[in-house]
Write an enzyme that holds these catalytic residues in place. Structure first.
Site, PDB file in Angstrom:
ATOM      1  N   ASP A  31     -28.332  -1.564 -34.290  1.00  0.00           N
ATOM      2  CA  ASP A  31     -28.701  -0.448 -34.400  1.00  0.00           C
ATOM      3  C   ASP A  31     -29.055   0.303 -33.137  1.00  0.00           C
ATOM      4  O   ASP A  31     -29.844   1.218 -33.005  1.00  0.00           O
ATOM      5  CB  ASP A  31     -29.649  -0.091 -35.411  1.00  0.00           C
ATOM      6  N   GLN A  37     -24.074  -6.025 -34.718  1.00  0.00           N
ATOM      7  CA  GLN A  37     -25.372  -6.726 -34.541  1.00  0.00           C
ATOM      8  C   GLN A  37     -26.107  -6.631 -33.432  1.00  0.00           C
ATOM      9  O   GLN A  37     -25.696  -5.648 -32.674  1.00  0.00           O
ATOM     10  CB  GLN A  37     -25.582  -7.935 -35.233  1.00  0.00           C
ATOM     11  N   LYS A  73     -24.546   1.606 -30.294  1.00  0.00           N
ATOM     12  CA  LYS A  73     -23.113   0.802 -30.033  1.00  0.00           C
ATOM     13  C   LYS A  73     -22.241   1.555 -30.451  1.00  0.00           C
ATOM     14  O   LYS A  73     -21.298   1.805 -29.487  1.00  0.00           O
ATOM     15  CB  LYS A  73     -23.007  -0.597 -30.684  1.00  0.00           C
ATOM     16  N   GLY A  87     -23.069  -1.222 -39.173  1.00  0.00           N
ATOM     17  CA  GLY A  87     -22.916   0.133 -39.277  1.00  0.00           C
ATOM     18  C   GLY A  87     -23.023   1.032 -38.057  1.00  0.00           C
ATOM     19  O   GLY A  87     -24.064   1.191 -37.568  1.00  0.00           O
ATOM     20  N   HIS A  88     -21.946   1.612 -37.901  1.00  0.00           N
ATOM     21  CA  HIS A  88     -21.760   2.243 -36.478  1.00  0.00           C
ATOM     22  C   HIS A  88     -21.469   3.685 -36.607  1.00  0.00           C
ATOM     23  O   HIS A  88     -20.722   4.176 -37.366  1.00  0.00           O
ATOM     24  CB  HIS A  88     -20.760   1.689 -35.463  1.00  0.00           C
TER      25      HIS A  88
HETATM   26  P1  GDP Z   1     -25.091   1.083 -34.009  1.00  0.00           P
HETATM   27  O1  GDP Z   1     -25.278   0.105 -34.987  1.00  0.00           O
HETATM   28  O2  GDP Z   1     -25.823   0.283 -32.641  1.00  0.00           O
HETATM   29  O3  GDP Z   1     -23.967   1.595 -33.737  1.00  0.00           O
HETATM   30  O4  GDP Z   1     -26.040   2.104 -34.217  1.00  0.00           O
HETATM   31  P2  GDP Z   1     -26.402   2.837 -35.672  1.00  0.00           P
HETATM   32  O5  GDP Z   1     -25.280   3.901 -35.695  1.00  0.00           O
HETATM   33  O6  GDP Z   1     -26.653   2.077 -36.829  1.00  0.00           O
HETATM   34  O7  GDP Z   1     -27.749   3.825 -35.491  1.00  0.00           O
HETATM   35  C1  GDP Z   1     -27.940   4.417 -34.239  1.00  0.00           C
HETATM   36  C2  GDP Z   1     -28.420   5.970 -34.672  1.00  0.00           C
HETATM   37  O8  GDP Z   1     -28.899   6.634 -33.515  1.00  0.00           O
HETATM   38  C3  GDP Z   1     -27.269   6.678 -35.223  1.00  0.00           C
HETATM   39  O9  GDP Z   1     -27.558   7.630 -36.044  1.00  0.00           O
HETATM   40  C4  GDP Z   1     -26.763   7.484 -34.024  1.00  0.00           C
HETATM   41  O10 GDP Z   1     -26.152   8.638 -34.450  1.00  0.00           O
HETATM   42  C5  GDP Z   1     -28.170   7.631 -33.445  1.00  0.00           C
HETATM   43  N1  GDP Z   1     -28.070   7.664 -31.765  1.00  0.00           N
HETATM   44  C6  GDP Z   1     -27.315   7.192 -30.780  1.00  0.00           C
HETATM   45  N2  GDP Z   1     -27.718   7.324 -29.774  1.00  0.00           N
HETATM   46  C7  GDP Z   1     -28.725   8.290 -29.971  1.00  0.00           C
HETATM   47  C8  GDP Z   1     -29.567   9.094 -28.904  1.00  0.00           C
HETATM   48  O11 GDP Z   1     -29.307   8.957 -27.637  1.00  0.00           O
HETATM   49  N3  GDP Z   1     -30.639  10.005 -29.383  1.00  0.00           N
HETATM   50  C9  GDP Z   1     -30.608  10.014 -30.739  1.00  0.00           C
HETATM   51  N4  GDP Z   1     -31.824  10.827 -31.083  1.00  0.00           N
HETATM   52  N5  GDP Z   1     -29.923   9.380 -31.559  1.00  0.00           N
HETATM   53  C10 GDP Z   1     -29.031   8.527 -31.404  1.00  0.00           C
HETATM   54  P1  IMO Z   2     -25.308  -2.913 -36.330  1.00  0.00           P
HETATM   55  O1  IMO Z   2     -23.678  -3.463 -35.744  1.00  0.00           O
HETATM   56  C1  IMO Z   2     -29.156  -4.029 -37.927  1.00  0.00           C
HETATM   57  C2  IMO Z   2     -29.475  -7.565 -40.419  1.00  0.00           C
HETATM   58  C3  IMO Z   2     -29.744  -7.823 -41.834  1.00  0.00           C
HETATM   59  C4  IMO Z   2     -30.413  -9.060 -41.777  1.00  0.00           C
HETATM   60  C5  IMO Z   2     -29.641  -9.767 -41.138  1.00  0.00           C
HETATM   61  C6  IMO Z   2     -28.846 -10.940 -41.734  1.00  0.00           C
HETATM   62  O2  IMO Z   2     -25.084  -1.825 -37.192  1.00  0.00           O
HETATM   63  O3  IMO Z   2     -25.982  -2.783 -35.169  1.00  0.00           O
HETATM   64  P2  IMO Z   2     -26.476 -10.210 -43.065  1.00  0.00           P
HETATM   65  O4  IMO Z   2     -25.959  -9.239 -44.080  1.00  0.00           O
HETATM   66  O5  IMO Z   2     -25.639 -10.192 -41.385  1.00  0.00           O
HETATM   67  O6  IMO Z   2     -26.226 -11.782 -43.339  1.00  0.00           O
HETATM   68  O7  IMO Z   2     -28.029  -9.876 -42.606  1.00  0.00           O
HETATM   69  O8  IMO Z   2     -29.039  -9.106 -40.220  1.00  0.00           O
HETATM   70  N1  IMO Z   2     -28.190  -6.842 -39.837  1.00  0.00           N
HETATM   71  C7  IMO Z   2     -28.387  -5.905 -38.995  1.00  0.00           C
HETATM   72  N2  IMO Z   2     -29.302  -5.239 -38.636  1.00  0.00           N
HETATM   73  N3  IMO Z   2     -27.843  -3.781 -37.418  1.00  0.00           N
HETATM   74  C8  IMO Z   2     -26.794  -4.351 -38.074  1.00  0.00           C
HETATM   75  O9  IMO Z   2     -25.419  -4.302 -37.621  1.00  0.00           O
HETATM   76  C9  IMO Z   2     -27.009  -5.518 -38.780  1.00  0.00           C
HETATM   77  N4  IMO Z   2     -26.268  -6.408 -39.311  1.00  0.00           N
HETATM   78  C10 IMO Z   2     -27.042  -7.279 -40.156  1.00  0.00           C
HETATM   79  O10 IMO Z   2     -30.536  -6.576 -41.996  1.00  0.00           O
HETATM   80  O11 IMO Z   2     -31.782  -8.759 -41.375  1.00  0.00           O
HETATM   81 MG    MG Z   3     -25.896   0.023 -37.054  1.00  0.00          MG
END
Ligand code: GDP
Ligand code: IMO
Ligand code: MG
Length: 429
Positions: free
Chosen positions: A13, A223, A16, A40-41
């Site tokens: 999270d 991840q 990415k 979850g991207h």
């Molecule tokens: P990922 O799993 O690495 O793709 O990240 P996620 O999408 O799960 O979580 C990142 C969250 O931060 C999302 O809601 C993005 O829209 C948000 N985000 C990404 N870059 C920035 C940033 O520079 N500033 C803020 N405030 N939010 C951001």
């Molecule tokens: P993105 O790509 C954050 C965590 C779960 C749990 C552990 C194992 O959005 O960054 P799993 O279901 O993979 O067996 O769970 O890994 N986890 C993540 N945490 N971002 C993710 O993906 C994750 N995918 C799995 O919360 O701790």
């Molecule tokens: Mg994510």
């Protein structure tokens, strides 16, 4: 080598999706290489928000997107995610999306088993996404998986299904669950095969051809390095290798294809699920980070745990993933903090460490050693050039670079696609 491999340098999270989307404008192919729909991207483009779990983020721009063999694929989820994105106006066809023939399938009983195990683990649970990721990888390594290519040979699948159901029925019996309904499973696979098969291609060949034509390939990790099955905070990890090296084995392109390794790194730290987190702030500071950063899981909606930037962990990720440069995201979330802390080492009992030791008990006992740095009162939200950043924010970035031993390549200052500062072009290296 003009390819770029994007990986998470913390516990996932890190942002990415946003960075992959931003870079994919200049990529010819975007490839996922591990994980599954546990990811979850999030992409924010104007007033539209796209959430992708299984599909490569490049699909939103229409860039050729491929799901490599290292990914575990839930075919029903795939169908739903395609439908959801099509509903948002994204064009998805076998011309712009390919699935590797050798992806293992996530089947309904993998999801059951994931949940049953978590429910039975009480306080020791991992806090998985309950999507069957771990059990599907177990079957892959156990050489009993049903793979995407099997969908074209359903008539020959009998002995494979026998082996797989015998294994799972024994596990299910231990939980008091009924055996797998074999006929229903075959009917479900037959039904979904027609939807999946048009997308199925020898992805390794597509990528090798792209490479030989000098095309730019962007690898999208899921991840983060601290969730890696080998290098992460075991057993509180996911079931795949999340390090950059997996881009090679998870697609069939070979290690020379990884190119510039871009480690996506949040300007503070978050974690969702159980496990050690030395710099966690289970207090007002963590609360404030979570509120300002909207730290709720994209997949499960769970509240993310929040804490200070941990330079020790990111330095370790930079080493094990071979990171060339980092993208520092969510800098804006730190706006208005009078003081910021950075973890620079750990104390465990009477010993100090400049890395995280491997044993789970040591990891759980690690006490962070902090240094403090003044914050900034100005806003960085939406900044698109280095000159827009307050001097103290630049000082914070420079200190991070020093501590992790790796330069900052990009800075992200809001969820929006274009609120990004380019320091050094990763495709130009
Ligand atoms: P990922 O799993 O690495 O793709 O990240 P996620 O999408 O799960 O979580 C990142 C969250 O931060 C999302 O809601 C993005 O829209 C948000 N985000 C990404 N870059 C920035 C940033 O520079 N500033 C803020 N405030 N939010 C951001
Ligand atoms: P993105 O790509 C954050 C965590 C779960 C749990 C552990 C194992 O959005 O960054 P799993 O279901 O993979 O067996 O769970 O890994 N986890 C993540 N945490 N971002 C993710 O993906 C994750 N995918 C799995 O919360 O701790
Ligand atoms: Mg994510």
């Amino acid at each position: 080598m003009a390819n770029v491999t994007v990986i998470g340098a913390q516990w996932g999270d890190e942002g990415k999706g946003k960075i992959v989307d931003w870079l994919s404008e200049r990529a010819d192919v975007v490839a996922r290489f591990q994980g599954g729909h546990n990811a979850g991207h999030t992409l924010v483009v104007g007033d539209k928000v796209y959430k992708l779990s299984l599909l490569p983020s490049g699909i939103v721009r229409g860039t050729l997107s491929v799901i490599g063999n290292g990914v575990v694929l839930d075919p029903w989820h795939f169908r739903d995610e395609v439908a959801k994105l099509k509903g948002q106006g994204v064009e998805i066809t076998p011309d712009n999306l390919q699935i590797a023939e050798t992806c293992p399938l996530i089947l309904p009983f993998h999801r059951d088993l994931d949940g049953l195990r978590e429910d039975a683990s009480g306080a020791g649970k991992i806090g998985t996404t309950r999507r069957g990721i771990g059990p599907a990888y177990e079957d892959k390594v156990g050489r009993r998986a049903i793979r995407v290519c099997d969908l074209a040979h359903l008539d020959d699948l009998g002995p494979q299904i026998d082996r797989l159901t015998a294994h799972h029925d024994a596990l299910r019996a231990g939980f008091g669950e009924a055996p797998i309904d074999r006929a229903a499973l075959i009917a479900d696979l037959t039904d979904i095969a027609a939807f999946i098969l048009p997308f199925v291609k020898p992805v390794w060949l597509t990528l090798n051809k792209a490479k030989s034509e000098g095309k730019r390939i962007l690898f999208e990790g899921a991840q983060g390095t601290l969730l890696d099955i080998d290098h992460g905070t075991y057993p509180f990890v996911t079931s795949s290798n999340t390090v950059a090296g997996t881009a090679a084995s998870g697609t069939g392109l070979g290690p020379s294809g990884a190119g510039f390794v871009l480690g996506i790194t949040k300007a503070y730290t978050t974690r969702v699920g159980s496990g050690p987190f030395p710099s966690e702030q289970d207090n007002d500071i963590g609360q404030r980070l979570g509120e300002r950063g909207h730290e709720f899981g994209t997949v499960t909606g769970r509240k993310r745990r929040c804490g200070w930037f941990d330079a020790v962990l990111v330095r370790q990720s930079v080493a094990v993933s071979g990171v060339t440069g980092i993208a520092l995201t969510k800098l804006d979330v730190l706006d208005g903090f009078a003081e910021l802390k950075i973890c620079t080492g750990y104390r465990i009992g009477d010993r100090s460490f400049d890395y995280l030791p491997a044993h789970a008990q040591d990891q759980a006992r690690a006490e962070p050693i902090y240094e403090s740095i003044g914050g900034w009162s100005e806003t960085t939200a939406g900044a698109r050039s280095w000159a827009d950043l307050p001097a103290q924010a630049i000082k914070y970035i420079r200190r991070i670079e020093e501590l992790i031993g790796c330069p900052v390549t990009l800075v992200s200052t809001s969820p929006e696609r274009d609120d990004t500062i380019l320091v050094r072009d990763p495709f130009a290296d």
